[in-house]
Design a protein around this motif. Structure first.
Motif, PDB file in Angstrom:
ATOM      1  N   SER A 125       0.834  -1.202   0.000  1.00  0.00           N
ATOM      2  CA  SER A 125       0.000   0.000   0.000  1.00  0.00           C
ATOM      3  C   SER A 125       0.868   1.251   0.000  1.00  0.00           C
ATOM      4  CB  SER A 125      -0.886  -0.007   1.240  1.00  0.00           C
ATOM      5  OG  SER A 125      -1.553   1.226   1.371  1.00  0.00           O
ATOM      6  N   SER A 126       0.418   2.259  -0.695  1.00  0.00           N
ATOM      7  CA  SER A 126       1.160   3.524  -0.715  1.00  0.00           C
ATOM      8  C   SER A 126       1.022   4.290   0.596  1.00  0.00           C
ATOM      9  CB  SER A 126       0.679   4.395  -1.877  1.00  0.00           C
ATOM     10  OG  SER A 126      -0.687   4.717  -1.708  1.00  0.00           O
ATOM     11  N   VAL A 127       0.188   3.809   1.492  1.00  0.00           N
ATOM     12  CA  VAL A 127       0.007   4.489   2.783  1.00  0.00           C
ATOM     13  C   VAL A 127       0.431   3.600   3.946  1.00  0.00           C
ATOM     14  CG1 VAL A 127      -1.806   6.053   1.984  1.00  0.00           C
ATOM     15  CG2 VAL A 127      -2.436   3.812   2.879  1.00  0.00           C
ATOM     16  N   ASN A 128       1.342   2.669   3.700  1.00  0.00           N
ATOM     17  CA  ASN A 128       1.773   1.782   4.782  1.00  0.00           C
ATOM     18  C   ASN A 128       2.746   2.499   5.714  1.00  0.00           C
ATOM     19  OD1 ASN A 128       4.587   1.341   3.957  1.00  0.00           O
ATOM     20  ND2 ASN A 128       3.709   0.259   2.232  1.00  0.00           N
ATOM     21  N   CYS A 129       3.010   1.887   6.864  1.00  0.00           N
ATOM     22  CA  CYS A 129       3.866   2.546   7.857  1.00  0.00           C
ATOM     23  C   CYS A 129       5.331   2.597   7.419  1.00  0.00           C
ATOM     24  CB  CYS A 129       3.722   1.910   9.233  1.00  0.00           C
ATOM     25  SG  CYS A 129       4.215   0.191   9.337  1.00  0.00           S
ATOM     26  N   HIS A 130       5.748   1.720   6.515  1.00  0.00           N
ATOM     27  CA  HIS A 130       7.115   1.759   6.001  1.00  0.00           C
ATOM     28  C   HIS A 130       7.328   3.052   5.210  1.00  0.00           C
ATOM     29  CE1 HIS A 130      10.444  -0.863   3.890  1.00  0.00           C
ATOM     30  NE2 HIS A 130      10.892   0.343   4.187  1.00  0.00           N
ATOM     31  N   THR A 131       6.416   3.335   4.302  1.00  0.00           N
ATOM     32  CA  THR A 131       6.490   4.563   3.519  1.00  0.00           C
ATOM     33  C   THR A 131       6.360   5.790   4.415  1.00  0.00           C
ATOM     34  OG1 THR A 131       5.554   3.418   1.605  1.00  0.00           O
ATOM     35  CG2 THR A 131       5.420   5.823   1.595  1.00  0.00           C
ATOM     36  N   THR A 132       5.479   5.724   5.388  1.00  0.00           N
ATOM     37  CA  THR A 132       5.300   6.834   6.322  1.00  0.00           C
ATOM     38  C   THR A 132       6.591   7.095   7.088  1.00  0.00           C
ATOM     39  OG1 THR A 132       2.946   6.370   6.518  1.00  0.00           O
ATOM     40  CG2 THR A 132       3.959   7.664   8.289  1.00  0.00           C
ATOM     41  N   GLN A 133       7.245   6.026   7.547  1.00  0.00           N
ATOM     42  CA  GLN A 133       8.495   6.195   8.285  1.00  0.00           C
ATOM     43  C   GLN A 133       9.558   6.847   7.401  1.00  0.00           C
ATOM     44  OE1 GLN A 133      11.361   3.032  10.014  1.00  0.00           O
ATOM     45  NE2 GLN A 133       9.756   3.364  11.551  1.00  0.00           N
ATOM     46  N   HIS A 134       9.629   6.440   6.149  1.00  0.00           N
ATOM     47  CA  HIS A 134      10.570   7.086   5.221  1.00  0.00           C
ATOM     48  C   HIS A 134      10.331   8.591   5.173  1.00  0.00           C
ATOM     49  CE1 HIS A 134      11.403   3.284   2.556  1.00  0.00           C
ATOM     50  NE2 HIS A 134      12.083   3.250   3.696  1.00  0.00           N
TER      51      HIS A 134
END
Length: 164
Positions: free
Chosen positions: A67-76
């Motif tokens: 997902s483009s809104v996952n926590c991995h992307t958010t952390q980045h």
């Protein structure tokens, strides 16, 4: 300040990701050893690398069903934003802030790599993703719905009707 050095424990057996991570560690080490008169330039180089590094991983996640809104992307996004704020403070004479941030990154990165990035690397290998071409050897293995959370079953929300 804690200085991070590359070890095999950081390798995720995905060459494109490992090469990028090794470069991140090398640039972070340059920051850790930089004299005051070269610290800003070293930090800016690390930010440029990190922008590309995170952008590449975020693109891989989008292209392969994370997902483009996952926590991995958010952390980045959060880490990059804080690094940029540190650059502005450093340019205003607060070199101590950059030095503290570099130490924090040295502690944060192994955890991030060994959890979130490891889950992404496993996913990319499972679908046969070729980082150089962007092609998938096994597109039939892409998830039916985007993977949310950090990309592992342990932090993805439970499907409707199931408790987490």
């Amino acid at each position: 300040m804690t200085e991070l050095t590359w070890t095999d424990a950081l390798a995720l057996q995905l060459p494109a990701m490992d090469d990028t991570h090794r470069e991140f560690v090398d640039l972070l080490s340059i920051v850790a050893r930089a004299a005051d008169d070269t610290l800003i330039a070293a930090w800016a180089a690390l930010i440029d690398h990190t922008d590309h590094h995170f952008g590449q991983e975020d693109r891989w996640m989008r292209e392969t069903g994370f997902s483009s809104v996952n926590c991995h992307t958010t952390q980045h996004g959060v880490v990059l934003r804080v690094m940029r704020e540190g650059l502005e403070l450093g340019r205003a004479g607060r070199l101590d802030v950059i030095r503290q941030m570099a130490g924090e990154l040295a502690q944060w990165f192994p955890q991030h790599a060994q959890t979130m990035d490891a889950a992404l690397a496993l996913h990319l290998r499972s679908v046969g993703f070729d980082a150089a071409s962007g092609e998938l050897a096994r597109p039939e293995l892409l998830p039916e719905a985007p993977i949310s959370g950090c990309g592992s079953g342990s932090c993805s929300p439970a499907p409707a009707g199931q408790s987490g």
